[in-house]
Design a protein around this motif. Structure first.
Motif, PDB file in Angstrom:
ATOM      1  N   CYS A  10       0.752  -0.966   0.008  1.00 37.83           N
ATOM      2  CA  CYS A  10      -0.018   0.197  -0.010  1.00 37.83           C
ATOM      3  C   CYS A  10       0.752   1.303  -0.045  1.00 37.83           C
ATOM      4  CB  CYS A  10      -0.701  -0.014   0.987  1.00 37.83           C
ATOM      5  SG  CYS A  10      -2.434  -1.283   1.202  1.00 37.83           S
ATOM      6  N   ASN A  13       2.580   2.020  -3.163  1.00 35.41           N
ATOM      7  CA  ASN A  13       1.851   2.836  -4.124  1.00 35.41           C
ATOM      8  C   ASN A  13       0.980   3.983  -3.609  1.00 35.41           C
ATOM      9  OD1 ASN A  13       0.948   0.856  -6.316  1.00 35.41           O
ATOM     10  ND2 ASN A  13       1.289  -0.485  -4.869  1.00 35.41           N
ATOM     11  N   TRP A  55      -0.468   4.908  -0.706  1.00 33.71           N
ATOM     12  CA  TRP A  55      -1.343   5.019   0.267  1.00 33.71           C
ATOM     13  C   TRP A  55      -1.117   5.738   1.401  1.00 33.71           C
ATOM     14  CZ3 TRP A  55      -5.838   0.653   0.190  1.00 33.71           C
ATOM     15  CH2 TRP A  55      -6.075   0.274  -0.905  1.00 33.71           C
ATOM     16  N   ASP A  62      -6.147   6.099   4.182  1.00 38.70           N
ATOM     17  CA  ASP A  62      -6.564   5.108   3.178  1.00 38.70           C
ATOM     18  C   ASP A  62      -6.548   3.628   3.434  1.00 38.70           C
ATOM     19  OD1 ASP A  62      -6.879   7.156   1.423  1.00 38.70           O
ATOM     20  OD2 ASP A  62      -4.715   7.166   0.538  1.00 38.70           O
ATOM     21  N   GLU A  82      -6.356  10.949  -5.818  1.00 39.08           N
ATOM     22  CA  GLU A  82      -6.966  10.534  -5.017  1.00 39.08           C
ATOM     23  C   GLU A  82      -7.368   9.027  -4.885  1.00 39.08           C
ATOM     24  OE1 GLU A  82      -7.947  11.881  -2.306  1.00 39.08           O
ATOM     25  OE2 GLU A  82      -7.177  13.897  -2.773  1.00 39.08           O
ATOM     26  N   LEU A  83      -7.220   8.322  -3.801  1.00 44.82           N
ATOM     27  CA  LEU A  83      -7.432   6.717  -3.936  1.00 44.82           C
ATOM     28  C   LEU A  83      -8.439   6.149  -4.666  1.00 44.82           C
ATOM     29  CD1 LEU A  83      -6.258   4.362  -2.849  1.00 44.82           C
ATOM     30  CD2 LEU A  83      -7.567   4.450  -0.920  1.00 44.82           C
ATOM     31  N   ASP A  84      -9.691   6.863  -4.828  1.00 48.43           N
ATOM     32  CA  ASP A  84     -10.958   6.366  -5.412  1.00 48.43           C
ATOM     33  C   ASP A  84     -10.741   6.519  -6.794  1.00 48.43           C
ATOM     34  OD1 ASP A  84     -11.369   9.060  -5.491  1.00 48.43           O
ATOM     35  OD2 ASP A  84     -13.262   9.218  -4.554  1.00 48.43           O
ATOM     36  N   ARG A 135      -7.946   5.628  -8.469  1.00 44.00           N
ATOM     37  CA  ARG A 135      -6.901   4.560  -8.938  1.00 44.00           C
ATOM     38  C   ARG A 135      -7.348   3.167  -8.649  1.00 44.00           C
ATOM     39  NH1 ARG A 135      -1.980   5.734  -5.900  1.00 44.00           N
ATOM     40  NH2 ARG A 135      -3.162   6.812  -4.166  1.00 44.00           N
TER      41      ARG A 135
END
Length: 248
Positions: A98, A101, A103, A107, A217-219, A221
């Motif tokens: 994580c 990447n 995060w 997250d 943002e995480l959402d 990707r």
């Protein structure tokens, strides 16, 4: 000027890594060895000359720039001991993937069933391993290069091959975000080496895209795994039909 010095310094290291001498460069460029030494000492390369030297190494100028950027980073691979410690704890392995990447801690704990305290403990272990620096406010700063990779045939690679390889191919590869290409042919050693070079360049492009998207943002990707492999291999199904003299 400082970047030029670093680029030429990287070129020298690349020549040494490939076992190339100034004499080899001179022969490849049709120059005297003394002329090549002057090029390096005065750092007076034209783009054409630089491209010619890179070609002797089966590289392009973009490859050389990428290599220069990689060498300026702090950590490109973990040690065997570091990888062994990470693979010894599944949760630590997950958190390591994580953070590599990009995060955040928020997250991780919002996406996975991991408590704040447990996540902090694992992040502290990664801090001790010098993979990250844990900053005030539980912010995470990576201490690895953008092109960071697991060790070839190392503990992490073995872990994923053993635990996940079957899961990876357990799909029809029919969705828009999936792709499976299987090729089979008869290549010369030269063509094989050329194609391997192209595969490595493609892998670097994947790293660049991954780094570019890290700011999103995480959402925006989704986890994406790319497998690039090439080897000399014959279908086992056909092996009984091969003449014994041909398989020697």
């Amino acid at each position: 000027m400082a970047q030029t010095r670093e680029l030429i310094k990287t070129l020298k290291k690349a020549l040494k890594a490939h076992g190339k001498t100034y004499a080899d460069v001179a022969a490849g460029l049709g120059l005297t060895e003394a002329s090549v030494k002057r090029l390096f000492s005065k750092q007076s390369f034209s783009l054409e000359r630089l491209d010619q030297v890179c070609h002797l190494l089966d590289m392009e100028i973009t490859d050389l720039v990428q290599l220069m950027n990689e060498q300026q980073q702090r950590l490109q691979q973990l040690t065997v001991e570091q990888e062994q410690e990470i693979t010894g704890d599944v949760t630590l392995t997950l958190i390591t993937v994580c953070v590599l990447n990009r995060w955040t801690m928020d997250d991780i704990v919002s996406f996975f069933n991991i408590r704040d305290t447990e996540c902090l403990q694992h992040l502290a272990r990664l801090d001790r391993l010098k993979v990250i620096e844990l900053l005030p406010g539980n912010r995470i700063r990576l201490l690895v290069a953008p092109n960071f990779s697991w060790r070839e045939n190392g503990p992490i690679q073995a872990f994923f091959q053993k635990k996940i390889s079957q899961e990876f191919f357990n799909t029809r590869f029919s969705r828009d975000d999936e792709c499976l290409i299987v090729l089979n042919g008869m290549l010369s050693a030269q063509s094989n080496a050329e194609f391997q070079r192209k595969l490595k360049r493609l892998a670097r492009e994947f790293d660049l895209l991954n780094n570019d998207d890290a700011a999103l943002e995480l959402d925006q990707r989704q986890g994406t795994t790319l497998v690039l492999a090439m080897r000399g291999w014959q279908y086992g199904l056909f092996q009984p039909l091969v003449r014994s003299s041909a398989s020697d």
